[in-house]
Design an enzyme around this catalytic site. Structure first.
Site, short mmCIF file in Angstrom:
data_model
loop_
_atom_site.label_atom_id
_atom_site.label_comp_id
_atom_site.label_asym_id
_atom_site.label_seq_id
_atom_site.Cartn_x
_atom_site.Cartn_y
_atom_site.Cartn_z
N ASP A 204 0.91 -1.18 -0.07
CA ASP A 204 -0.12 0.07 0.03
C ASP A 204 0.93 1.18 0.00
O ASP A 204 0.82 2.10 0.96
CB ASP A 204 -0.80 0.12 1.27
CG ASP A 204 -2.00 0.87 1.19
OD1 ASP A 204 -2.53 1.38 -0.11
OD2 ASP A 204 -2.25 1.27 2.14
N ASN A 209 2.06 7.00 3.04
CA ASN A 209 2.53 6.10 3.89
C ASN A 209 4.07 6.13 3.75
O ASN A 209 4.79 5.32 4.15
CB ASN A 209 2.23 4.66 3.25
CG ASN A 209 0.99 4.12 4.12
OD1 ASN A 209 0.51 4.88 5.19
ND2 ASN A 209 0.24 3.13 3.54
N ASP A 221 3.96 1.80 7.81
CA ASP A 221 2.49 1.14 7.83
C ASP A 221 2.63 0.00 6.67
O ASP A 221 2.19 -0.04 5.69
CB ASP A 221 1.43 1.95 7.55
CG ASP A 221 0.08 1.41 7.79
OD1 ASP A 221 -0.06 0.16 8.07
OD2 ASP A 221 -0.83 2.10 7.36
#
Length: 331
Positions: A204, A209, A221
């Site tokens: 992701d 992030n 993350d």
């Protein structure tokens, strides 16, 4: 305890503080919830020390084995001196703890801002670090975490929203018909890409992030870490029209290839992965609707306007799937 309540309704401030203290830290009572929907994340004040970040994992989302794979991967990246934010090793020798029916991990507090991709060399530097991450990711495979599969994810997600009754009756047929057309084009793009390598990924890796502070880049993350193609960690940073995306792709790949080879055929996977993300985001809201936080923060979900807009967006995405893939500029 009310068994019918959503599990997070039992995650009280006192339970959070007691959980952190159970790991040997003396809390000072200060507790700030941070922006997170999938898990519950808090900044916890520590007596005579820097606050910690406590992440309480959504029950039954990941198995313990899958959570351990995430933390082992991040620890491997830290050992390779890649700038990631990994969990703190606890007194029990691991990264996970259990308290009050919840599994959680503690992280050091790290601040920063999303990278400014308008600055020279930002995407080049990000590409370099992703190349390093993928060097480590290719050393072995995840055994418990899932592998990215656009077709399976789309089929599962769209079936769930239909079965759950979120799509208005008059839009169900257009939605189903469009999904079939999208899957046809996705399959064509997958065939164009041909066989590609699969490796451990951040999963992701969007700009939210990635943190930058004093020119230092940090990747955070890894909750969505998965096995999949390298392009998954690159395409989320592309934005703008095709010309802008071409330039951005060029910067990313130039940096990436300082440390890792990039298979240009993976460009055919960008639009299938984008389609998967669009459909899966709607399915995610449907899956989580029993969590009281979701109706509170996403009241528009399930309304006819949302689904008409969603279908329009997917029609635009069908056109994108029929176009040649984004390519770095020819030098």
């Amino acid at each position: 305890m009310d068994e019918s309540a959503h599990p997070y309704q039992h995650l009280t401030p006192d339970l959070v503080l007691d959980a952190v203290e159970s790991c040997g830290f003396e809390v000072n009572g200060r507790l700030f919830p941070l922006n997170s929907y999938e898990n519950r994340v808090y900044q916890v004040g520590i007596e005579d020390g820097t606050p910690l970040i406590a992440k309480f994992y959504r029950p039954e989302r990941w198995s313990r084995e899958q959570l351990l794979e995430e933390h082992s991967f991040v620890a491997e990246l830290e050992e390779a001196e890649i700038p990631v934010v990994g969990a703190i090793k606890l007194a029990n020798g691991g990264y996970l703890a259990d308290y009050g029916g919840f599994t959680f991990a503690l992280f050091p507090q790290r601040g920063g801002q999303a990278p400014d991709i308008t600055l020279p060399d930002t995407l080049f530097r990000v590409g370099q670090w992703i190349g390093r991450i993928h060097q480590v990711g290719a050393r072995s495979d995840f055994q418990a975490r899932p592998t990215i599969d656009p077709v399976e994810t789309i089929e599962r997600g769209h079936r769930f929203v239909l079965e759950s009754g979120f799509v208005p009756d008059d839009l169900r047929h257009p939605y189903q018909s469009l999904i079939r057309d999208l899957l046809t084009e996705i399959q064509r793009n997958l065939e164009e890409a041909g066989p590609v390598n699969s490796l451990r990924l951040h999963g992701d890796c969007h700009l939210g992030n990635i943190l930058v502070r004093e020119e230092r880049i940090l990747f955070v993350d890894f909750d969505d870490a998965r096995q999949g193609p390298a392009i998954q960690d690159l395409w989320l940073m592309l934005s703008g029209d095709s010309a802008e995306q071409s330039l951005e792709m060029g910067e990313l790949i130039e940096g990436y290839e300082q440390f890792n080879d990039f298979n240009p055929r993976e460009r055919f996977l960008i639009e299938p992965l984008r389609t998967m993300r669009l459909i899966n985001q709607a399915a995610w809201l449907a899956w989580r609707w029993d969590d009281p936080t979701f109706p509170m923060h996403f009241p528009w979900f399930g309304q006819p306007r949302f689904w008409s807009d969603h279908i329009l967006m997917l029609r635009e995405q069908l056109a994108n799937l029929q176009q040649p893939p984004v390519s770095p500029p020819v030098v």
